[in-house]
Design a protein around this motif. Sequence first.
Motif, PDB file in Angstrom:
ATOM      1  N   TYR A  19       0.858  -1.183   0.000  1.00  0.00           N
ATOM      2  CA  TYR A  19       0.000   0.000   0.000  1.00  0.00           C
ATOM      3  C   TYR A  19       0.897   1.237   0.000  1.00  0.00           C
ATOM      4  O   TYR A  19       2.022   1.197   0.514  1.00  0.00           O
ATOM      5  CB  TYR A  19      -0.871   0.053   1.265  1.00  0.00           C
ATOM      6  N   GLU A  23      -2.888   5.081   1.237  1.00  0.00           N
ATOM      7  CA  GLU A  23      -3.842   3.969   1.117  1.00  0.00           C
ATOM      8  C   GLU A  23      -3.966   3.216   2.435  1.00  0.00           C
ATOM      9  O   GLU A  23      -5.063   2.847   2.866  1.00  0.00           O
ATOM     10  CB  GLU A  23      -3.396   3.007   0.012  1.00  0.00           C
ATOM     11  N   GLU A  26      -5.941   5.164   4.960  1.00  0.00           N
ATOM     12  CA  GLU A  26      -7.377   5.052   4.663  1.00  0.00           C
ATOM     13  C   GLU A  26      -7.921   3.704   5.125  1.00  0.00           C
ATOM     14  O   GLU A  26      -9.013   3.616   5.691  1.00  0.00           O
ATOM     15  CB  GLU A  26      -7.605   5.230   3.155  1.00  0.00           C
ATOM     16  N   LEU A  27      -7.147   2.636   4.922  1.00  0.00           N
ATOM     17  CA  LEU A  27      -7.564   1.302   5.364  1.00  0.00           C
ATOM     18  C   LEU A  27      -7.729   1.259   6.879  1.00  0.00           C
ATOM     19  O   LEU A  27      -8.699   0.694   7.399  1.00  0.00           O
ATOM     20  CB  LEU A  27      -6.535   0.257   4.905  1.00  0.00           C
ATOM     21  N   CYS A  28      -6.771   1.846   7.587  1.00  0.00           N
ATOM     22  CA  CYS A  28      -6.858   1.894   9.055  1.00  0.00           C
ATOM     23  C   CYS A  28      -8.117   2.637   9.499  1.00  0.00           C
ATOM     24  O   CYS A  28      -8.824   2.187  10.412  1.00  0.00           O
ATOM     25  CB  CYS A  28      -5.621   2.584   9.641  1.00  0.00           C
ATOM     26  N   GLU A  30     -10.914   3.006   7.857  1.00  0.00           N
ATOM     27  CA  GLU A  30     -12.087   2.173   7.559  1.00  0.00           C
ATOM     28  C   GLU A  30     -12.293   1.115   8.635  1.00  0.00           C
ATOM     29  O   GLU A  30     -13.429   0.752   8.967  1.00  0.00           O
ATOM     30  CB  GLU A  30     -11.919   1.491   6.200  1.00  0.00           C
ATOM     31  N   LEU A  84      -7.454  -7.302   9.638  1.00  0.00           N
ATOM     32  CA  LEU A  84      -7.555  -6.584   8.367  1.00  0.00           C
ATOM     33  C   LEU A  84      -7.895  -7.531   7.217  1.00  0.00           C
ATOM     34  O   LEU A  84      -8.682  -7.186   6.315  1.00  0.00           O
ATOM     35  CB  LEU A  84      -6.249  -5.849   8.060  1.00  0.00           C
ATOM     36  N   LYS A  88     -11.229  -7.292   4.922  1.00  0.00           N
ATOM     37  CA  LYS A  88     -11.206  -7.155   3.457  1.00  0.00           C
ATOM     38  C   LYS A  88     -11.709  -8.419   2.758  1.00  0.00           C
ATOM     39  O   LYS A  88     -11.658  -8.523   1.536  1.00  0.00           O
ATOM     40  CB  LYS A  88      -9.782  -6.829   2.976  1.00  0.00           C
TER      41      LYS A  88
END
Length: 589
Positions: A19, A23, A26-28, A30, A84, A88
């Motif tokens: 990532y 990115e 942003e994942l964290c 979310e 995670l 996902k």
Amino acid sequence: MPTVSVKRELLFQALGRSYTDEEFDELCFEFGLELDEITSEKDIISKEKGEEKAKGASDVVLYKIDVPANRYDLLCLEGLVRGLQVFKERINLPRFEKIIPAEGEGQRLIITEQTAQVRPHAVAAVLRNITFTKDRYDSFIDLQEKLHQNICRKRALVAIGTHDLDTITGPFTYTAKAPSEIKFKPLNQSQEYTASQIMDLYRTDSHLRHYLPLIENKPRYPVIYDSNGVVLSMPPIINGDHTKITLNTRNVFIECTGTDITKAKIVLDIIVTMFSEYCEKPFTVEAVEVVYPNGKTHIYPELAYRTEKVKPEYINKKVGISETPSSLAKLLTRMCLKSHVTGNGNHLEVEIPPTRADIIHACDIVEDAAIAYGYNNIQMLIPKTYTIANQLPLNKLAELLRLDLAAAGFTEALTFALCSQEDIADKLRTDISATNAVRIANPKTAEFQVARTTLLPGLLKTIAANRKMPLPLKLFEISDIVVKDPNAEVGARNYRHLCAIYYNKSPGFEIIHGLLDRVMQVLEVPPNEENGYTIKAAEGSAFFPGRCAEVFAKGQSIGKLGVVHPDVITKFELTMPCSVLEINIEPFV
């Protein structure tokens, strides 16, 4: 919030893709986490100790991730990656299995009655055929430290010990002995010490010295032995060097001792669920039989799965969305809460795994559904109920009076609502039983034993702390006092008081009297007996005889003003005379 440091390269390798920093941030977000800092070991040392000390330090990029304090399953790389990946939908949540060995083949931990007065609880488990690498080993140690600082409350509630099982022989005994009777070689030391010597040895250790007070004043220290008398650990201080784990360790014996059995079980579950993935048979844990002093036995770890039922409409209403039951079940499954729709779609059956000790109530499930849905995806709506905010009349009156008292040249003070019994009784020349004070059941300090029944002690202590300031000192406070009231729902009642004090070389009674007149003037209360206010000569234990008056307004006594008694002034370590006014302002609301 705890901060977990993970190597970026290892993290991306475990996640199966790379990532950009943006990115991953942003994942964290979310997932309900926060990427706090992107740094390296070299940068950290450079900031703390200077660039000279940082020479030779690693340049490997570290991600510092803020984790919610109740998410113990995210405190290490293994748990973070697993969470995670499930989020996902790249993997399914693993099922953890407890393997109970055949009778006579498993490990046993025997607790003796001597531990009852020190750390009475212990739980244990075994990780069989585990494979460590340097990074896995570092993560294993780091997780223990994170748990110690978090749920274990700096080892006060739980202390974790991990040992190379192949170096010791069960059954194991958890007991407590006099410090002089305990002797072993502590972790990373070259010789044996008695328990007393160990305490002296670590008294200057920057890390371990903080844990010494947990047991140093006890007549007996807790200790764990194997069947040959080898010391595994002296919790909560240090493990024995004999059982030290290395990269070659294949079987790990984990013991958690403490004062809180619930926390001990949670800690054990977290450790074994995080690192059982490295066992030869992933996600399996060998159980240990714990024998209690009364002869009863229990198998640990519990690794308990439980189910909760939640109505889909409850989740939709609380979050402010309108998802179908199957969609909500999918959202919860992404948060490691395996869910499916039951009945006619009226309920969701949610399975809580042993890693999610933070799920206590239905509202915790709702929170996870909201995180999986995405806070940014929740539509903003105008509230259906229109209300006009209004200041509480009593607070509004207090604010207006504060402005006028400040305009009169007085400085506002803000003092503690709790004080000592001496402050409101002995120092004010009265008996504690006459104060009607609310007492604290288990005060931590003598300064905070009771709720104040008058604002006067707080202002006198404020003046005592500011004696070097130029005279005169003119202070006031408008705050609540608390008195017992058997008719009140909670057995006590608050009253909003106004207290003002004038401290100078002369008492200044006329200053305080003038302030009372000004307060009544702004309250539009005339100086007469019928529908206004009057003052009448009175006596008070805290006041100088013949220099005290009681204030009456609206047909009731609202307080007193006068010159403070010399004995009171002396007890508060003051040397000058002072006058004081204290009234209840609630009748004027």
